[in-house]
Scaffold this motif. Structure first.
Motif, PDB file in Angstrom:
ATOM      1  N   LEU A  30     -17.483  -3.786  75.102  1.00 42.17           N
ATOM      2  CA  LEU A  30     -18.918  -2.966  73.611  1.00 42.17           C
ATOM      3  C   LEU A  30     -18.700  -3.787  72.959  1.00 42.17           C
ATOM      4  CD1 LEU A  30     -20.860  -0.959  76.676  1.00 42.17           C
ATOM      5  CD2 LEU A  30     -21.787  -2.887  75.824  1.00 42.17           C
ATOM      6  N   LEU A  31     -17.612  -1.926  72.074  1.00 40.18           N
ATOM      7  CA  LEU A  31     -16.608  -2.339  70.834  1.00 40.18           C
ATOM      8  C   LEU A  31     -16.547  -3.037  70.817  1.00 40.18           C
ATOM      9  CD1 LEU A  31     -15.145   1.394  71.770  1.00 40.18           C
ATOM     10  CD2 LEU A  31     -17.048   0.822  71.182  1.00 40.18           C
ATOM     11  N   ALA A  32     -15.858  -3.761  71.266  1.00 39.53           N
ATOM     12  CA  ALA A  32     -14.840  -5.177  70.192  1.00 39.53           C
ATOM     13  C   ALA A  32     -16.079  -5.998  70.040  1.00 39.53           C
ATOM     14  CB  ALA A  32     -14.711  -5.926  70.919  1.00 39.53           C
ATOM     15  N   ASP A  33     -17.638  -5.979  70.652  1.00 35.56           N
ATOM     16  CA  ASP A  33     -18.440  -7.382  70.956  1.00 35.56           C
ATOM     17  C   ASP A  33     -19.114  -6.975  69.259  1.00 35.56           C
ATOM     18  OD1 ASP A  33     -20.342  -9.457  71.648  1.00 35.56           O
ATOM     19  OD2 ASP A  33     -21.590  -7.980  70.753  1.00 35.56           O
ATOM     20  N   VAL A  34     -19.846  -5.179  68.983  1.00 31.79           N
ATOM     21  CA  VAL A  34     -20.319  -4.625  68.043  1.00 31.79           C
ATOM     22  C   VAL A  34     -18.981  -5.094  66.408  1.00 31.79           C
ATOM     23  CG1 VAL A  34     -20.371  -2.389  66.400  1.00 31.79           C
ATOM     24  CG2 VAL A  34     -21.419  -2.914  69.358  1.00 31.79           C
ATOM     25  N   ALA A  35     -17.731  -4.614  66.679  1.00 32.42           N
ATOM     26  CA  ALA A  35     -16.914  -4.523  65.867  1.00 32.42           C
ATOM     27  C   ALA A  35     -16.885  -6.476  65.167  1.00 32.42           C
ATOM     28  CB  ALA A  35     -15.278  -4.542  65.762  1.00 32.42           C
ATOM     29  N   LYS A  36     -16.971  -7.457  65.965  1.00 35.93           N
ATOM     30  CA  LYS A  36     -17.615  -8.894  65.499  1.00 35.93           C
ATOM     31  C   LYS A  36     -18.207  -8.758  65.038  1.00 35.93           C
ATOM     32  CE  LYS A  36     -17.120 -12.919  67.745  1.00 35.93           C
ATOM     33  NZ  LYS A  36     -16.444 -14.375  69.090  1.00 35.93           N
ATOM     34  N   ASN A  37     -20.030  -8.369  65.914  1.00 39.10           N
ATOM     35  CA  ASN A  37     -21.255  -8.838  65.579  1.00 39.10           C
ATOM     36  C   ASN A  37     -21.999  -8.437  65.274  1.00 39.10           C
ATOM     37  OD1 ASN A  37     -20.549 -12.163  67.266  1.00 39.10           O
ATOM     38  ND2 ASN A  37     -20.778 -10.339  68.835  1.00 39.10           N
ATOM     39  N   GLY A  38     -21.925  -6.654  64.945  1.00 37.60           N
ATOM     40  CA  GLY A  38     -22.424  -6.090  64.105  1.00 37.60           C
ATOM     41  C   GLY A  38     -24.011  -5.190  64.444  1.00 37.60           C
ATOM     42  N   PRO A  39     -24.803  -4.601  64.286  1.00 35.09           N
ATOM     43  CA  PRO A  39     -25.836  -4.212  64.955  1.00 35.09           C
ATOM     44  C   PRO A  39     -26.740  -5.452  65.099  1.00 35.09           C
ATOM     45  CG  PRO A  39     -25.420  -3.129  62.833  1.00 35.09           C
ATOM     46  CD  PRO A  39     -24.419  -4.406  62.927  1.00 35.09           C
ATOM     47  N   GLY A  40     -27.602  -5.032  65.781  1.00 38.42           N
ATOM     48  CA  GLY A  40     -29.014  -6.242  66.023  1.00 38.42           C
ATOM     49  C   GLY A  40     -28.894  -6.796  67.346  1.00 38.42           C
ATOM     50  N   ARG A  41     -27.545  -6.049  68.132  1.00 46.40           N
ATOM     51  CA  ARG A  41     -27.352  -6.786  70.144  1.00 46.40           C
ATOM     52  C   ARG A  41     -27.841  -6.245  70.191  1.00 46.40           C
ATOM     53  NH1 ARG A  41     -24.705 -11.851  68.888  1.00 46.40           N
ATOM     54  NH2 ARG A  41     -23.601 -12.036  70.715  1.00 46.40           N
ATOM     55  N   LYS A  42     -28.413  -6.879  72.322  1.00 44.63           N
ATOM     56  CA  LYS A  42     -28.679  -6.069  73.204  1.00 44.63           C
ATOM     57  C   LYS A  42     -27.502  -6.164  74.466  1.00 44.63           C
ATOM     58  CE  LYS A  42     -32.110  -8.811  73.393  1.00 44.63           C
ATOM     59  NZ  LYS A  42     -33.112  -9.460  73.986  1.00 44.63           N
ATOM     60  N   TYR A  43     -27.490  -5.061  75.153  1.00 45.49           N
ATOM     61  CA  TYR A  43     -26.400  -5.375  75.864  1.00 45.49           C
ATOM     62  C   TYR A  43     -27.086  -4.581  77.308  1.00 45.49           C
ATOM     63  CZ  TYR A  43     -23.382  -5.813  71.610  1.00 45.49           C
ATOM     64  OH  TYR A  43     -22.978  -5.749  70.626  1.00 45.49           O
ATOM     65  N   LEU A  44     -26.840  -5.245  78.448  1.00 42.95           N
ATOM     66  CA  LEU A  44     -27.612  -4.167  79.509  1.00 42.95           C
ATOM     67  C   LEU A  44     -25.576  -3.748  80.438  1.00 42.95           C
ATOM     68  CD1 LEU A  44     -29.484  -2.943  81.588  1.00 42.95           C
ATOM     69  CD2 LEU A  44     -29.401  -5.653  82.722  1.00 42.95           C
ATOM     70  N   ILE A  45     -25.642  -2.970  80.853  1.00 45.06           N
ATOM     71  CA  ILE A  45     -24.280  -2.211  82.136  1.00 45.06           C
ATOM     72  C   ILE A  45     -24.878  -1.386  83.010  1.00 45.06           C
ATOM     73  CG2 ILE A  45     -22.478  -1.054  81.924  1.00 45.06           C
ATOM     74  CD1 ILE A  45     -24.078  -1.405  78.367  1.00 45.06           C
ATOM     75  N   GLN A  46     -24.822  -2.698  83.901  1.00 50.74           N
ATOM     76  CA  GLN A  46     -24.707  -1.896  85.582  1.00 50.74           C
ATOM     77  C   GLN A  46     -24.077  -1.702  85.904  1.00 50.74           C
ATOM     78  OE1 GLN A  46     -26.284  -5.244  87.541  1.00 50.74           O
ATOM     79  NE2 GLN A  46     -26.721  -4.416  89.595  1.00 50.74           N
ATOM     80  N   HIS A  47     -23.896  -0.492  85.990  1.00 52.24           N
ATOM     81  CA  HIS A  47     -23.007   0.374  86.474  1.00 52.24           C
ATOM     82  C   HIS A  47     -22.982   1.190  87.813  1.00 52.24           C
ATOM     83  CE1 HIS A  47     -19.493   0.344  83.848  1.00 52.24           C
ATOM     84  NE2 HIS A  47     -19.912  -1.241  84.082  1.00 52.24           N
ATOM     85  N   SER A  48     -22.911   0.481  89.132  1.00 53.76           N
ATOM     86  CA  SER A  48     -23.264   1.604  90.475  1.00 53.76           C
ATOM     87  C   SER A  48     -23.461   3.054  90.429  1.00 53.76           C
ATOM     88  CB  SER A  48     -22.277   1.067  91.872  1.00 53.76           C
ATOM     89  OG  SER A  48     -22.486   2.067  92.514  1.00 53.76           O
ATOM     90  N   ALA A  49     -24.857   3.583  91.052  1.00 54.93           N
ATOM     91  CA  ALA A  49     -24.900   4.999  90.768  1.00 54.93           C
ATOM     92  C   ALA A  49     -23.824   5.345  91.783  1.00 54.93           C
ATOM     93  CB  ALA A  49     -25.884   5.289  91.569  1.00 54.93           C
ATOM     94  N   THR A 102      -5.610   2.748  60.564  1.00 54.84           N
ATOM     95  CA  THR A 102      -7.218   2.158  60.310  1.00 54.84           C
ATOM     96  C   THR A 102      -6.630   0.828  60.004  1.00 54.84           C
ATOM     97  OG1 THR A 102      -6.905   3.753  58.463  1.00 54.84           O
ATOM     98  CG2 THR A 102      -8.208   4.398  59.870  1.00 54.84           C
ATOM     99  N   VAL A 103      -7.305   0.615  59.404  1.00 59.52           N
ATOM    100  CA  VAL A 103      -7.013  -1.599  58.486  1.00 59.52           C
ATOM    101  C   VAL A 103      -6.606  -0.791  57.600  1.00 59.52           C
ATOM    102  CG1 VAL A 103      -7.724  -3.171  58.266  1.00 59.52           C
ATOM    103  CG2 VAL A 103      -8.679  -2.625  59.916  1.00 59.52           C
ATOM    104  N   GLY A 104      -5.266  -1.466  57.019  1.00 61.48           N
ATOM    105  CA  GLY A 104      -4.636  -1.180  55.001  1.00 61.48           C
ATOM    106  C   GLY A 104      -4.757  -0.074  55.577  1.00 61.48           C
ATOM    107  N   ASN A 105      -4.205   1.018  56.237  1.00 54.76           N
ATOM    108  CA  ASN A 105      -3.907   1.581  55.870  1.00 54.76           C
ATOM    109  C   ASN A 105      -2.298   2.117  56.230  1.00 54.76           C
ATOM    110  OD1 ASN A 105      -2.738   5.198  55.926  1.00 54.76           O
ATOM    111  ND2 ASN A 105      -4.268   5.555  56.409  1.00 54.76           N
ATOM    112  N   ASP A 147     -17.173  -5.479  59.231  1.00 56.01           N
ATOM    113  CA  ASP A 147     -17.827  -6.107  57.732  1.00 56.01           C
ATOM    114  C   ASP A 147     -17.140  -5.662  56.947  1.00 56.01           C
ATOM    115  OD1 ASP A 147     -18.010  -8.697  58.213  1.00 56.01           O
ATOM    116  OD2 ASP A 147     -20.209  -8.835  58.367  1.00 56.01           O
ATOM    117  N   GLY A 148     -15.986  -4.431  57.166  1.00 56.74           N
ATOM    118  CA  GLY A 148     -15.606  -3.480  56.630  1.00 56.74           C
ATOM    119  C   GLY A 148     -15.888  -1.959  56.371  1.00 56.74           C
TER     120      GLY A 148
END
Length: 979
Positions: A283-302, A105-108, A323-324
Motif C-alpha cells: 500500500l505504501l509503495a503504491d501511494v509513493a508511486k501514484n499519490g492520492p486519489g486511489r482506492k484499495y480493498l484489503i480482504q484480511h480474514s477475521a 530520507t532522500v538526499g540526506n 513527488d517530493g
C-alpha cells in the motif's frame, strides 16, 4: 563428493546469502552471554561513530567503567526492550550513546553516512548459556552488537521440520537466560526449508509460535521457489538491512496494557506477520508511486490482526511522500466497531513518537478543529462521520486525505460517502449564486470518490458493493470487468496456519420437536406460510422452550467446556439471541439454571437501550450490576463465563477466550460469518471451538461462509443500464410527470419550506393510492426503492453522471416515505389464540465438520431489480396446519398416545425408582453412578414392557434420540424426587 543437504548446509547457505545481501558474518567468541551482547561489534560501532563516548566508557578494555556501562545497557534493555534501545539509545553518567542510526530520507547525505555505519551481523552457533557452555543456538542476528533475532534451523530432507525447531525452543531454550528473555530480541525464528514460524515471548512449553509464511494457493505454506530454498524470502528480503531497518523503526514494538479491573500492567511484544508486513508495504509503495486519489480493498480474514495492520499503515501514511512532498495532509480512520474506536486510537498512538498527533473526532466540529490545528491522524466512528464532516468548512479542497475504513461495509457507498466527499472537497455551498443545473451538477460530482483522497478499506467479508467501490478492476474473458481485492489474507490460509481456529470444525445443529394442539372446536382457514412462521416464533419463544434450551446450553457448557478445561480452564461462551426480549429471557433462564446447579459461574447480558422485563424497565447495566462499557473486561474475569447478546458483540468483538457459541437466531450471509467468527481468535491453549445451533442448518452456514473462504471476487460490474430501465418503468405508472419532478427539485434546492414541497408530493401519493391493482403499488414502490439503492451506489463509482437520475433521486427520496404500504390482510391473524403447546423437546443432532469448497468466492453484482407482486395466501384448515407443523418437526405418532403418555410419565419412572441398585446410588449421594444405574434399570423395565407396548419398546431400541431423551427424563424425574 556428494552435496550435503543437512541442517548445517542450510545454516551455511543462509549465512552466505545474508552476507551477499549486506550482512557481516560474526564470530561466536565475540558474544558475551553474561550481557547477551556481541561486545566486539558493539565496541567497534561506538568507537567508529562516537569516539569520545567510547573513550569515556573505556570500551576497549575490561575496566570497572566499561562494566558499569555494559551493566547499565543490559539493565535498560531488560526494562525497555531492545527495540526502544535501538530507537532511542541509552544515557549513562551524563553521556548519551546512540546504538543505531535510522534509514535516511532522500538526499540526506549525513544520515546516509550514519546509516551505513550500522553493523548488521549474523553469527553461527552462538553459545548463549553462562553456565552450560555446550549449548548453542544455530544463528543470532545482531545490530551494532545488540541481538535482534535468534534462529533454530531444521531440514525436511533429514526428517526434521519447523515444528521440531519450535519444540527445541519450548524444551531447550531457557527464558531465564538473557538472550531468550522477554524484550531482549525482536523475535525468535523457527525455520526449515519449507516453513517459517516466530515467537516474540518465550515461555518454555507455553511459547506461542505464529506462522510467518507467504501463503500459497490462498492457503498455508510457501510457493515453489525456482531460484532457491522456499524460505529464503525471510533472510534475503525481510531481513535485508534496509527492510530490517523499517521493521525496527516502524513495526516492532512493546505494548503496555493495563487491566482496568486490577490496574495491573502487562507487556506484549508486537512483531508483524508476513501478510501484515506485505500488505502495508504494498500500500505504501503504491501511494509513493501514484499519490492520492486511489482506492484499495484489503480482504484480511477475521482475527488476522487488522487493528495492528491499520495502525502500522496509518502512522506511516502520515510521512509517505509522493513527488517530493508528503502525500496526505490528514489521515482519517473510520471504524464501524464502537468497541475498537478507542482500541484503534491507542494502538496507533503506541507506534508514534508523539501521541498528540492522534485525536478523536467525537463531536461536530472536532474534525475541522483537528485539521486546522495540524493534527495528522483523526479517529472516528462511521456513526459520527457524516455529521462531523458537514462541519469541516470550505477551505480544504486543496488538501489531500487518506480515509482508512475499518470493516468496510456498503454503507460507505451511499449517503455517508457523499457526506465524506462533500466535506473533504469543500467548495461554495451558497445556492443563490448557482442555477438549478449548477447545483445538480455539483451534487452529482460530490457523490463521487474524491480525486484528492485515497480510500483504504479493510474487511474480512467484502460485499458486492464494497468490491465494486474499492476493489481492483480486472478484465474477464467475456470482456466484462470484475473486481478483486488489492491484497488478501484468506480465511483458508489463516485456518491452515493455525492463526485462527476453524469455527466450522465442530458444528452441532439442534432439532426442535413440538406437538401443538387445537383449542377450538371449529376448523378455521389460515395462510399456511404465515401461520407456520408465527407458530415457529410462538413455540421457540415459549417459556418452556427457553427454559429447556437454556438447560441444554448450561449443561453442555459445564460438562463439555468447563469440566474438560477448555482453553486451560478459561473458556467463555456466547449465547446469540434473536431479540432483546428473548435476550433478557435467556439471561434470567441461564442464571436460574446456574443457580439450581449450584455453579459458581454467572452470565452477563448485552443489549442496547431500556426495555420492559415483566413490568420493570431494565438496562444491561441494571441487570449486570456494572456499566455497559465494562462488559468486555468483565467477561474475562470470574465468575462471569457466559455472555448473552442481542445484536451486540456479534461483529468487531475480539476475545480469544471465547470457545463456544449457542445460536438461537437465524443467521445468513455476512452476518453469519461475522457472528460465528467471534470464536476464531487464537489462544495458545485454544485448540478448537464449538457451535450449538438451534436456528440454522449446516447447509445454511456453509452457504454463508463459502464466498469468503478464499479471495472474494466480484463477477462483473453493476449494469448501469438497469437505472435507465427502472426510470422508464417508474415514469410509465403516471404517478408523476417530468414537470412535477423539475418543480419539486427547483423548490427543494432553493430551500423552500414544507408547505411549498408537500403539496407536490401529496398529489403523487393520491395518484399512487388510486392505482387499481395492489400489485402495481407494490411494483412501483419496490422499483423506486431499487432505483434509490442502486443510484446511491453507482453515483460514487460511475465515471459519468446524469442530471435526470439525480433529479429522480432527490424527488423519489422524498416521495417514497410518504407512500402508504398496500393494504394486505393478515390471513394468519388469530392463529395463536386457537392453538396451544402440548409438548416441546430440543435434541442435539450429530456433530459435524462443515467443509467449504476450495475455490475463489465469486459473488454477483449489485441487483437492480425492483419489487415483486403480492404473494397469494396458501389457505389451509387449522387442523392441517397443526398436523403438518408437528410432522415437519419430527414428532412420533403413537398408536395409543394416552397410554404411552401414562407409561412415560408414571409407570416407567415408578418401576425405575424401585430398582435397589439405583436406590443405593441415590442414598450414597452419587449422581454420576446414579445415572448409570438409572439407565441400566430403564433398560430392564423396557424389556418387561415389550409385550405391553411393542411400539414403545421399538422406538426405545431403534430411535437413539428418543432413547436419550427418555433416559434423561426418567432420571431427572426419579433422582430429583428421591434424593
Amino acid at each position: 563428493m556428494s552435496q550435503r543437504l543437512d541442517e548445517a548446509s542450510l545454516e551455511e547457505l543462509i549465512v552466505a546469502q545474508m552476507v551477499e545481501g549486506g550482512w557481516t558474518e560474526g564470530r561466536a567468541s565475540d558474544f558475551d552471554p553474561s550481557y547477551a551482547l556481541d561486545l566486539g561489534h558493539l565496541t567497534a560501532f561506538i568507537e567508529a561513530t562516537q569516539p569520545r563516548v567510547s573513550k569515556a566508557m573505556s570500551l576497549d578494555e575490561p575496566t570497572p567503567t566499561r562494566h558499569g556501562f555494559l551493566a547499565r545497557l543490559q539493565g535498560e534493555i531488560t526494562k525497555r526492550g531492545v527495540v526502544d534501545i535501538l530507537r532511542g539509545g541509552v544515557d549513562h553518567h551524563g553521556q548519551h550513546v546512540d546504538l543505531y542510526y535510522p534509514k535516511p530520507t532522500v538526499g540526506n547525505v549525513k544520515a546516509s553516512t550514519l546509516f551505513a555505519a550500522n553493523r548488521f551481523v549474523i553469527t553461527r552457533q552462538v553459545h548463549h548459556s553462562p553456565s552450560n557452555r555446550g549449548d548453542a543456538v544455530d544463528l543470532v542476528a545482531f545490530v551494532n552488537g545488540l541481538p535482534v533475532f535468534t534462529f533454530e534451523l531444521k531440514n525436511n530432507i533429514t526428517k526434521q521440520t519447523v515444528d521440531d525447531a519450535v519444540q527445541q525452543y519450548q524444551r531447550d531454550r531457557d527464558p531465564k537466560e538473557l538472550l531468550f528473555a522477554f524484550g531482549r530480541t525482536l523475535a525468535h525464528f523457527a525455520v526449515d526449508d519449507q516453513r517459517v514460524k516466530f515467537c516474540t515471548h518465550l515461555k518454555g512449553a507455553a511459547s506461542w509460535f505464529l506462522p510467518f509464511d507467504q501463503g500459497y494457493n490462498d492457503g498455508a505454506g510457501n510457493p515453489p521457489n525456482p531460484n532457491g530454498v522456499k524460505t529464503d524470502y525471510l533472510w534475503r528480503r525481510i531481513l535485508a538491512p534496509k527492510s530490517l531497518a523499517e521493521i525496527i523503526e516502524n513495526y516492532a514494538h512493546i505494548l503496555t496494557e493495563k487491566n482496568p479491573a486490577t490496574g495491573k500492567k502487562t507487556k506484549k511484544a508486537i512483531f508483524p506477520r508476513y501478510h501484515q508486513l506485505d500488505a502495508v508495504r504494498c500500500l505504501l509503495a503504491d501511494v509513493a508511486k501514484n499519490g492520492p486519489g486511489r482506492k484499495y480493498l484489503i480482504q484480511h480474514s477475521a482475527g488476522s490482526g487488522k487493528s495492528n495492520s491499520i495502525a502500522w499503515l496509518v502512522h506511516q501514511l502520515a510521512e509517505t511522500r509522493h513527488d517530493g512532498r508528503v502525500a496526505f495532509d490528514s489521515i482519517i480512520v473510520v471504524t464501524d466497531r464502537i468497541i475498537l474506536d478507542d482500541q484503534l486510537s491507542q494502538t496507533i498512538k503506541s507506534f508514534l513518537q508523539v501521541g498528540s498527533t492522534v485525536v478523536h473526532a467525537d463531536r461536530s466540529g472536532d474534525l475541522r478543529r483537528a485539521i486546522t490545528a495540524g493534527k495528522k491522524i483523526i479517529v472516528t466512528t462511521v456513526q459520527k462521520f457524516p455529521y462531523i464532516l458537514d462541519d469541516i468548512g470550505t477551505e480544504h479542497q486543496r488538501r489531500s486525505f487518506a480515509i482508512v475504513i475499518d470493516e468496510a461495509h456498503s454503507s460507505q457507498g451511499s449517503k455517508t460517502s457523499a457526506a465524506i466527499s462533500r466535506a473533504l472537497a469543500g467548495g461554495e455551498d451558497s445556492a443563490e449564486e448557482e442555477s438549478v443545473e449548477d447545483q445538480i451538477n455539483r451534487i452529482i460530482e460530490s457523490k463521487k470518490l474524491l480525486p484528492n483522497a485515497s480510500y483504504f478499506a479493510f474487511t474480512a467479508t467484502p460485499k458486492n458493493k464494497t468490491l465494486e467501490m474499492f476493489g481492483k478492476p480486472v478484465p474477464n474473458p467475456d470482456g466484462k470487468t470484475g473486481y478483486r481485492p488489492f491484497h488478501s489474507y484468506t480465511m483458508k490460509q489463516a485456518i491452515q496456519e493455525g492463526f485462527i481456529v476453524d469455527v466450522l470444525a465442530n458444528f452441532t445443529p439442534v432439532g426442535s420437536y413440538y406437538k401443538l394442539m387445537k383449542t377450538v372446536e371449529d376448523d378455521p382457514e389460515f395462510d399456511a406460510r404465515r401461520a407456520s412462521k408465527k407458530l415457529r416464533a410462538y413455540v421457540e419463544g415459549n417459556e418452556h422452550a427457553i427454559a429447556q434450551k437454556a438447560d441444554i446450553m448450561v449443561e453442555h457448557f459445564l460438562s463439555q467446556v468447563i469440566a474438560k478445561q477448555k482453553i486451560g480452564g478459561q473458556a467463555r461462551a456466547m449465547i446469540v439471541t434473536s431479540s432483546i426480549a428473548r435476550c433478557i429471557e435467556y439471561f434470567h433462564a441461564v442464571e436460574g439454571v446456574l443457580a439450581a446447579r449450584k455453579s459458581p459461574y454467572k452470565a452477563i447480558v448485552a443489549f442496547s437501550g431500556e426495555h420492559d422485563d415483566n413490568g420493570v424497565q431494565v438496562t444491561e447495566a441494571s441487570l449486570n450490576g456494572f456499566p455497559s462499557r465494562a462488559i468486555a473486561a468483565q467477561i474475562r474475569t470470574d465468575p462471569y463465563r457466559i455472555l448473552v447478546v442481542a445484536n451486540k458483540f456479534q461483529t468487531g468483538y475480539d476475545e480469544p477466550l471465547l470457545h463456544t457459541m449457542y445460536v438461537d437466531k437465524t443467521l445468513s450471509g455476512v452476518l453469519a460469518v461475522q457472528t460465528l467468527s467471534r470464536l476464531n481468535r487464537a489462544h495458545p491453549a485454544k485448540h478448537e471451538t464449538f457451535v450449538l445451533d438451534f436456528a440454522n442448518t449446516a447447509d445454511d452456514i456453509q452457504s454463508a461462509f463459502a464466498p469468503y473462504y478464499r479471495t472474494t471476487v466480484l463477477a462483473e460490474a453493476t449494469d448501469a443500464n438497469k437505472l435507465h430501465d427502472l426510470v422508464h418503468d417508474l415514469d410509465a405508472f403516471g404517478i408523476y410527470t417530468p414537470e412535477h419532478i423539475d418543480e419539486f427539485v427547483e423548490r427543494y434546492l432553493r430551500g423552500e419550506t414544507r408547505d411549498r414541497l408537500d403539496p407536490l408530493l401529496d398529489e403523487c401519493v393520491a395518484e399512487y393510492v388510486e392505482l387499481s391493482d395492489e400489485d402495481d403499488q407494490v411494483k412501483f414502490k419496490g422499483d423506486a426503492k431499487a432505483f434509490l439503492r442502486t443510484y446511491n451506489f453507482l453515483s460514487t463509482v460511475l465515471p459519468y453522471g446524469s442530471a435526470d437520475w439525480e433529479k429522480h433521486s432527490i424527488f423519489l427520496d422524498h416521495l417514497v416515505p410518504k407512500l402508504p404500504a398496500p393494504k394486505e390482510e393478515d390471513l394468519a391473524a388469530g392463529i395463536l389464540e386457537n392453538v396451544d403447546l402440548e409438548s416441546y423437546r430440543a435434541e442435539k443432532l450429530a456433530s459435524m465438520q462443515i467443509v467449504l469448497d476450495d475455490e475463489a468466492g465469486l459473488i454477483a453484482p449489485v441487483p437492480a431489480a425492483g419489487g415483486a407482486g403480492l404473494v397469494d395466501p396458501d389457505l389451509e384448515m387449522l387442523s392441517d396446519i397443526v398436523k403438518s407443523f408437528n410432522a415437519h418437526f419430527g414428532d412420533i405418532e403413537w398408536n395409543d398416545a394416552d397410554r404411552v403418555q401414562r407409561f412415560i410419565t408414571e409407570e416407567i419412572p415408578r418401576l425405575v425408582s424401585e430398582d435397589e441398585a439405583y436406590k443405593n446410588a441415590q442414598t450414597n449421594n452419587d449422581p454420576v453412578n446414579a445415572r448409570v444405574e438409572s439407565d441400566r434399570a430403564l433398560g430392564q423395565v423396557m424389556l418387561r414392557l415389550i409385550s405391553d407396548d411393542t411400539q414403545l419398546f421399538k422406538e426405545f431400541q431403534d430411535n437413539e434420540s428418543f432413547k436419550r431423551w427418555l433416559a434423561a427424563a426418567v432420571f431427572n424425574a426419579t433422582y430429583r424426587r428421591s434424593a
